[in-house]
Design an enzyme around this catalytic site. Structure first.
Site, PDB file in Angstrom:
ATOM      1  N   ASP A  65      64.856   6.939  32.366  1.00  0.00           N
ATOM      2  CA  ASP A  65      65.082   8.270  31.796  1.00  0.00           C
ATOM      3  C   ASP A  65      64.737   9.305  32.869  1.00  0.00           C
ATOM      4  O   ASP A  65      63.559   9.509  33.183  1.00  0.00           O
ATOM      5  CB  ASP A  65      64.189   8.497  30.574  1.00  0.00           C
ATOM      6  CG  ASP A  65      64.554   7.628  29.378  1.00  0.00           C
ATOM      7  OD1 ASP A  65      65.281   6.629  29.564  1.00  0.00           O
ATOM      8  OD2 ASP A  65      64.093   7.940  28.267  1.00  0.00           O
ATOM      9  N   LYS A 112      69.492  13.121  26.824  1.00  0.00           N
ATOM     10  CA  LYS A 112      68.223  13.129  26.085  1.00  0.00           C
ATOM     11  C   LYS A 112      67.699  14.553  26.013  1.00  0.00           C
ATOM     12  O   LYS A 112      67.782  15.308  26.987  1.00  0.00           O
ATOM     13  CB  LYS A 112      67.233  12.204  26.796  1.00  0.00           C
ATOM     14  CG  LYS A 112      65.820  12.175  26.229  1.00  0.00           C
ATOM     15  CD  LYS A 112      64.965  11.191  27.028  1.00  0.00           C
ATOM     16  CE  LYS A 112      63.490  11.288  26.673  1.00  0.00           C
ATOM     17  NZ  LYS A 112      62.670  10.354  27.487  1.00  0.00           N
ATOM     18  N   LYS A 163      69.655  10.810  22.877  1.00  0.00           N
ATOM     19  CA  LYS A 163      68.268  10.479  22.543  1.00  0.00           C
ATOM     20  C   LYS A 163      67.502  11.744  22.188  1.00  0.00           C
ATOM     21  O   LYS A 163      67.491  12.710  22.943  1.00  0.00           O
ATOM     22  CB  LYS A 163      67.591   9.763  23.716  1.00  0.00           C
ATOM     23  CG  LYS A 163      66.123   9.413  23.466  1.00  0.00           C
ATOM     24  CD  LYS A 163      65.560   8.584  24.608  1.00  0.00           C
ATOM     25  CE  LYS A 163      64.059   8.367  24.475  1.00  0.00           C
ATOM     26  NZ  LYS A 163      63.524   7.542  25.581  1.00  0.00           N
TER      27      LYS A 163
END
EC number: 4.1.2.4
Length: 229
Positions: A96, A166, A195
């Site tokens: 990430d 995200k 996300k």
């Protein structure tokens, strides 16, 4: 609310996280044990813990996730790419990364694409053992962006090869909101994951994010979210 999931189904949406600076080895081992029992999608930890977590999860379906350029996104692209490859070689299944937030705020699409692409190429490259790369999630830090900048960041991430976008690091001024998740889903369409992370603390929070379009939930309170059907 139309989304209805069993606890086992909801668990597969969750990245159980421990990303604070004072996280200890005992904290990490406890999170791994709890996550295995709960059957979450992944355990997300800082890069220093990747070898330990990957080894502990090797015989399970729970993935090892880590963070890149975290939490500010202010590293150079070369450093982010190196950090990603090193983490993957150490056992990370997913990474990430934090975008260049200043580039998003300035409307600099080319700089955003270049930054994400450097990490995407590193993440998706086959490793030295021929064991493939990792899934890339791109953190846009929605709390620091207006809607136009969120759209730009998501579009740039997709163009550069991201697998997910995200919302948040969880270390900025605010976390995920239903409105931002819905905006990100509309922007990236159905082929890219979304996300929601930061401030998702209850089952109701998680289901609201999924209803808005999230396909993954990042949470440091995974057990509380999964507490009951």
């Amino acid at each position: 609310m139309t989304v209805s999931l069993t606890t086992a189904e909801l668990a597969k949406y969750i990245d159980a996280t421990a990303l604070k600076a004072d996280t200890s080895e005992a904290d990490v081992r406890r999170l791994v044990a709890e996550s295995r029992e709960a059957g979450v999608k992944s355990v997300c930890i800082n890069p220093v813990w990747v070898p330990l977590v990957a080894a502990e999860l090797a015989d399970s379906d729970v993935l090892t996730c880590t963070v890149i350029g975290f939490p500010l996104g202010a590293n150079t692209s070369e450093v982010k790419a190196f950090e990603a490859r090193q983490a993957i070689d150490a056992g990370a299944d997913e990474v990430d990364m934090v975008i260049d937030v200043a580039a998003a705020r300035a409307g600099d699409r080319a700089r955003l694409v270049s930054d994400v692409r450097a990490v995407a190429e590193a993440a998706h490259a086959d490793g030295p053992a021929g064991d493939g790369g990792a899934l890339l999630k791109v953190i846009v830090e929605t709390a620091l962006l207006d809607d136009d900048a969120i759209v730009l960041a998501c579009e740039a991430a997709v163009e550069a090869g991201a697998d997910f976008v995200k919302t948040s690091t969880g270390f900025s001024t605010a976390g995920a909101t239903v409105e931002h998740v819905a905006l990100m889903r509309r922007t990236v369409g159905e082929g890219i994951g979304v996300k929601a992370s930061g401030g998702v603390r209850t089952r109701e929070d998680a289901l609201a994010m999924i209803e808005a379009g999230a396909t993954r939930i990042g949470a440091s309170s995974a057990l509380a979210i999964l507490g009951s059907d």
